[in-house]
Design a protein around this motif. Structure first.
Motif, PDB file in Angstrom:
ATOM      1  N   LEU A 195      78.246  32.568  73.493  1.00 44.16           N
ATOM      2  CA  LEU A 195      78.022  33.775  74.292  1.00 44.16           C
ATOM      3  C   LEU A 195      76.758  34.496  73.849  1.00 44.16           C
ATOM      4  CD1 LEU A 195      79.068  35.766  76.443  1.00 44.16           C
ATOM      5  CD2 LEU A 195      80.408  36.873  74.642  1.00 44.16           C
ATOM      6  N   ARG A 196      76.576  34.609  72.531  1.00 41.72           N
ATOM      7  CA  ARG A 196      75.360  35.245  72.003  1.00 41.72           C
ATOM      8  C   ARG A 196      75.170  34.844  70.552  1.00 41.72           C
ATOM      9  NH1 ARG A 196      78.261  39.762  73.351  1.00 41.72           N
ATOM     10  NH2 ARG A 196      76.611  40.335  74.797  1.00 41.72           N
ATOM     11  N   VAL A 197      73.936  35.005  70.080  1.00 40.32           N
ATOM     12  CA  VAL A 197      73.586  34.734  68.686  1.00 40.32           C
ATOM     13  C   VAL A 197      72.945  35.988  68.111  1.00 40.32           C
ATOM     14  CG1 VAL A 197      72.221  33.326  67.103  1.00 40.32           C
ATOM     15  CG2 VAL A 197      73.235  32.278  69.145  1.00 40.32           C
ATOM     16  N   VAL A 198      73.469  36.454  66.980  1.00 38.12           N
ATOM     17  CA  VAL A 198      72.927  37.624  66.293  1.00 38.12           C
ATOM     18  C   VAL A 198      72.351  37.131  64.972  1.00 38.12           C
ATOM     19  CG1 VAL A 198      73.411  39.941  65.442  1.00 38.12           C
ATOM     20  CG2 VAL A 198      74.737  39.027  67.356  1.00 38.12           C
ATOM     21  N   GLU A 199      71.080  37.398  64.730  1.00 30.36           N
ATOM     22  CA  GLU A 199      70.365  36.731  63.645  1.00 30.36           C
ATOM     23  C   GLU A 199      70.596  37.304  62.252  1.00 30.36           C
ATOM     24  OE1 GLU A 199      68.908  33.969  63.788  1.00 30.36           O
ATOM     25  OE2 GLU A 199      68.891  33.669  65.953  1.00 30.36           O
ATOM     26  N   SER A 200      71.121  38.535  62.141  1.00 28.92           N
ATOM     27  CA  SER A 200      71.301  39.121  60.812  1.00 28.92           C
ATOM     28  C   SER A 200      72.394  40.181  60.851  1.00 28.92           C
ATOM     29  CB  SER A 200      69.996  39.769  60.326  1.00 28.92           C
ATOM     30  OG  SER A 200      69.671  40.901  61.129  1.00 28.92           O
ATOM     31  N   TRP A 201      72.885  40.568  59.658  1.00 25.84           N
ATOM     32  CA  TRP A 201      73.902  41.615  59.568  1.00 25.84           C
ATOM     33  C   TRP A 201      73.352  42.934  60.106  1.00 25.84           C
ATOM     34  CZ3 TRP A 201      78.550  43.283  59.540  1.00 25.84           C
ATOM     35  CH2 TRP A 201      78.850  44.564  59.083  1.00 25.84           C
ATOM     36  N   ARG A 202      72.092  43.230  59.825  1.00 26.88           N
ATOM     37  CA  ARG A 202      71.489  44.474  60.313  1.00 26.88           C
ATOM     38  C   ARG A 202      71.467  44.500  61.839  1.00 26.88           C
ATOM     39  NH1 ARG A 202      65.386  46.741  58.831  1.00 26.88           N
ATOM     40  NH2 ARG A 202      65.447  48.550  60.225  1.00 26.88           N
ATOM     41  N   GLU A 203      71.064  43.385  62.441  1.00 24.31           N
ATOM     42  CA  GLU A 203      71.036  43.304  63.904  1.00 24.31           C
ATOM     43  C   GLU A 203      72.445  43.420  64.475  1.00 24.31           C
ATOM     44  OE1 GLU A 203      69.916  39.999  67.310  1.00 24.31           O
ATOM     45  OE2 GLU A 203      68.806  39.963  65.409  1.00 24.31           O
ATOM     46  N   LEU A 204      73.426  42.831  63.787  1.00 26.54           N
ATOM     47  CA  LEU A 204      74.816  42.904  64.234  1.00 26.54           C
ATOM     48  C   LEU A 204      75.314  44.347  64.201  1.00 26.54           C
ATOM     49  CD1 LEU A 204      77.545  41.556  64.956  1.00 26.54           C
ATOM     50  CD2 LEU A 204      77.956  41.340  62.503  1.00 26.54           C
ATOM     51  N   ARG A 205      75.034  45.047  63.106  1.00 23.45           N
ATOM     52  CA  ARG A 205      75.482  46.433  62.969  1.00 23.45           C
ATOM     53  C   ARG A 205      74.864  47.318  64.052  1.00 23.45           C
ATOM     54  NH1 ARG A 205      73.915  48.775  57.388  1.00 23.45           N
ATOM     55  NH2 ARG A 205      71.886  48.714  58.416  1.00 23.45           N
ATOM     56  N   GLU A 206      73.576  47.111  64.319  1.00 19.64           N
ATOM     57  CA  GLU A 206      72.909  47.899  65.359  1.00 19.64           C
ATOM     58  C   GLU A 206      73.504  47.614  66.733  1.00 19.64           C
ATOM     59  OE1 GLU A 206      68.852  46.799  64.856  1.00 19.64           O
ATOM     60  OE2 GLU A 206      68.502  48.178  63.163  1.00 19.64           O
ATOM     61  N   PHE A 207      73.849  46.354  66.986  1.00 20.33           N
ATOM     62  CA  PHE A 207      74.461  45.980  68.262  1.00 20.33           C
ATOM     63  C   PHE A 207      75.801  46.693  68.438  1.00 20.33           C
ATOM     64  CE2 PHE A 207      77.394  43.408  70.725  1.00 20.33           C
ATOM     65  CZ  PHE A 207      76.657  43.085  71.851  1.00 20.33           C
ATOM     66  N   LEU A 208      76.626  46.682  67.377  1.00 17.81           N
ATOM     67  CA  LEU A 208      77.948  47.297  67.460  1.00 17.81           C
ATOM     68  C   LEU A 208      77.856  48.811  67.605  1.00 17.81           C
ATOM     69  CD1 LEU A 208      79.839  45.196  64.763  1.00 17.81           C
ATOM     70  CD2 LEU A 208      79.998  44.970  67.248  1.00 17.81           C
ATOM     71  N   GLU A 209      76.855  49.415  66.977  1.00 22.46           N
ATOM     72  CA  GLU A 209      76.716  50.869  67.035  1.00 22.46           C
ATOM     73  C   GLU A 209      76.321  51.373  68.418  1.00 22.46           C
ATOM     74  OE1 GLU A 209      73.937  51.746  63.962  1.00 22.46           O
ATOM     75  OE2 GLU A 209      75.454  51.744  62.352  1.00 22.46           O
ATOM     76  N   ARG A 210      75.603  50.555  69.182  1.00 24.42           N
ATOM     77  CA  ARG A 210      75.129  51.039  70.486  1.00 24.42           C
ATOM     78  C   ARG A 210      76.039  50.640  71.647  1.00 24.42           C
ATOM     79  NH1 ARG A 210      71.114  46.982  69.366  1.00 24.42           N
ATOM     80  NH2 ARG A 210      71.293  45.198  70.781  1.00 24.42           N
ATOM     81  N   ASN A 211      77.103  49.874  71.360  1.00 28.38           N
ATOM     82  CA  ASN A 211      78.010  49.459  72.426  1.00 28.38           C
ATOM     83  C   ASN A 211      79.323  50.235  72.376  1.00 28.38           C
ATOM     84  OD1 ASN A 211      77.069  46.922  74.131  1.00 28.38           O
ATOM     85  ND2 ASN A 211      76.177  46.748  72.086  1.00 28.38           N
ATOM     86  N   LEU A 212      80.126  50.078  73.429  1.00 23.29           N
ATOM     87  CA  LEU A 212      81.345  50.864  73.584  1.00 23.29           C
ATOM     88  C   LEU A 212      82.591  50.089  73.150  1.00 23.29           C
ATOM     89  CD1 LEU A 212      80.531  52.408  77.071  1.00 23.29           C
ATOM     90  CD2 LEU A 212      80.448  53.585  74.865  1.00 23.29           C
ATOM     91  N   TYR A 213      83.564  50.834  72.619  1.00 21.42           N
ATOM     92  CA  TYR A 213      84.831  50.278  72.151  1.00 21.42           C
ATOM     93  C   TYR A 213      85.980  50.811  72.996  1.00 21.42           C
ATOM     94  CZ  TYR A 213      82.652  48.668  67.806  1.00 21.42           C
ATOM     95  OH  TYR A 213      81.878  48.020  66.880  1.00 21.42           O
ATOM     96  N   GLU A 214      87.027  50.000  73.103  1.00 18.09           N
ATOM     97  CA  GLU A 214      88.279  50.454  73.699  1.00 18.09           C
ATOM     98  C   GLU A 214      89.189  50.894  72.554  1.00 18.09           C
ATOM     99  OE1 GLU A 214      88.936  50.803  76.833  1.00 18.09           O
ATOM    100  OE2 GLU A 214      87.212  49.753  77.706  1.00 18.09           O
ATOM    101  N   VAL A 215      89.479  52.200  72.483  1.00 19.23           N
ATOM    102  CA  VAL A 215      90.257  52.771  71.386  1.00 19.23           C
ATOM    103  C   VAL A 215      91.595  53.268  71.918  1.00 19.23           C
ATOM    104  CG1 VAL A 215      90.294  54.493  69.539  1.00 19.23           C
ATOM    105  CG2 VAL A 215      88.112  53.490  70.268  1.00 19.23           C
ATOM    106  N   THR A 216      92.675  52.925  71.223  1.00 24.34           N
ATOM    107  CA  THR A 216      94.011  53.406  71.581  1.00 24.34           C
ATOM    108  C   THR A 216      94.489  54.378  70.512  1.00 24.34           C
ATOM    109  OG1 THR A 216      94.563  51.333  72.705  1.00 24.34           O
ATOM    110  CG2 THR A 216      96.403  52.736  72.032  1.00 24.34           C
ATOM    111  N   ILE A 217      94.891  55.572  70.942  1.00 25.00           N
ATOM    112  CA  ILE A 217      95.411  56.593  70.027  1.00 25.00           C
ATOM    113  C   ILE A 217      96.817  56.972  70.486  1.00 25.00           C
ATOM    114  CG2 ILE A 217      95.094  58.907  69.063  1.00 25.00           C
ATOM    115  CD1 ILE A 217      92.116  58.670  69.708  1.00 25.00           C
ATOM    116  N   VAL A 218      97.783  56.867  69.580  1.00 28.81           N
ATOM    117  CA  VAL A 218      99.150  57.304  69.862  1.00 28.81           C
ATOM    118  C   VAL A 218      99.351  58.642  69.151  1.00 28.81           C
ATOM    119  CG1 VAL A 218     101.598  56.762  69.668  1.00 28.81           C
ATOM    120  CG2 VAL A 218      99.938  54.923  70.042  1.00 28.81           C
ATOM    121  N   ALA A 219      99.698  59.679  69.919  1.00 31.22           N
ATOM    122  CA  ALA A 219      99.803  61.025  69.349  1.00 31.22           C
ATOM    123  C   ALA A 219     100.865  61.825  70.090  1.00 31.22           C
ATOM    124  CB  ALA A 219      98.451  61.729  69.439  1.00 31.22           C
ATOM    125  N   GLU A 220     101.146  63.016  69.574  1.00 32.33           N
ATOM    126  CA  GLU A 220     102.018  63.953  70.281  1.00 32.33           C
ATOM    127  C   GLU A 220     101.547  65.373  69.997  1.00 32.33           C
ATOM    128  OE1 GLU A 220     106.107  64.440  68.724  1.00 32.33           O
ATOM    129  OE2 GLU A 220     105.584  62.804  67.360  1.00 32.33           O
TER     130      GLU A 220
END
Length: 283
Positions: A195-220
């Motif tokens: 699907l994709r190739v990320v060349e370094s840990w730094r590039e990977l971290r930057e990719f993850l920081e600029r993209n969106l996550y699906e987060v589930t929070i259970v609360a009351e």
């Protein structure tokens, strides 16, 4: 799972990640030359040779399987490893040293057979095969599951040392923390393709920081509407009540702010869930 496409790895570390069934193990077994030949279409080249035809090259390929091989499970562990070392052109006397490093000294006894060992100990035997293959030029490690932390550190240190000697290392993992420990490039597989190739840990971290996550929070309690004003949040959905489930699409930097904002309204947080590397698997 099948693998279809082009994959190349040279010296250094290449990490394979992907959802279950994405073809990671198939790709590792393809490189090692252990798939049934009828399943292999196309060209496979390792050190300039075809492992399905040029069997001499297998001496220079070391594979630690995710699911330990069972054909030798009913023979004494020490004898099997000594035979393995001899077939690889290595010193069989190194077996005792490797077993001791892995905390498997008890396996030196001739009565100990792999069939009677726990899954974790069987996984260590697969690691032992890697560590006995000192002349190998290609090291393939299919997952780190089932290994305790001292063993993980030991095998990663061993593999890093081999890359410094010019070896090629390919590791399959599902653990985000292993990506940073291993370094190197990351190849993301999905549905049997790269699907994709990320060349370094730094590039990977930057990719993850600029993209969106699906987060589930259970609360009351509290007021979940406050989350709509948190920076980095794209969408908030509330399900149920008084104990409710929040589904939020946001950047990773916003997750702590979400929790703080919700608790600031008097909410009680029961659970926060998200996949640390899920954006890698999106097109």
């Amino acid at each position: 799972a099948a693998f279809e496409g082009r994959f190349e790895a040279e010296g250094g570390v290449t990490v394979l990640i992907g959802p279950n069934g994405s073809g990671k193990t198939t790709l590792v077994h393809l490189i090692a030359g252990v798939l049934t030949i009828a399943r292999v279409k196309g060209r496979v080249s390792v050190l300039g040779a075809n492992p399905y035809r040029d069997h001499w090259v297998k001496k220079y390929i070391a594979l630690a399987r995710q699911h330990p091989n069972t054909f030798d499970a009913f023979y004494p562990v020490r004898s099997v490893l000594r035979l393995y070392a001899a077939l690889k052109g290595e010193d069989p006397d190194a077996v005792d040293e490797v077993l001791e490093k892995l905390g498997l000294s008890s396996c030196m006894h001739p009565s100990i057979k792999a069939v009677n060992l726990s899954f974790g100990m069987k996984r260590k035997l697969e690691v032992a095969k890697l560590m006995l293959s000192r002349s190998a030029r290609v090291f393939l490690l299919d997952e780190l599951i089932g290994l305790d932390q001292p063993t993980v550190r030991l095998v990663l240190d061993f593999l890093r040392a081999k890359t410094e000697e010019g070896a090629c290392v390919v590791v399959v993992t599902h653990e985000p923390r292993h990506l940073q420990l291993l370094g190197g490039r990351v190849v993301v597989l999905k549905s049997g393709k790269v699907l994709r190739v990320v060349e370094s840990w730094r590039e990977l971290r930057e990719f993850l920081e600029r993209n969106l996550y699906e987060v589930t929070i259970v609360a009351e309690g509290g007021d979940p509407r406050v989350l709509e004003g948190v920076a980095g949040v794209e969408r908030v959905t509330v399900e149920g009540g008084p104990r409710y489930v929040l589904r939020v699409r946001c950047k990773i930097a916003a997750i702590n702010d979400l929790v703080k904002a919700l608790m600031g309204t008097g909410a009680r947080i029961h659970r926060v869930e998200y996949d640390e590397i899920s954006p890698l698997f999106e097109p």
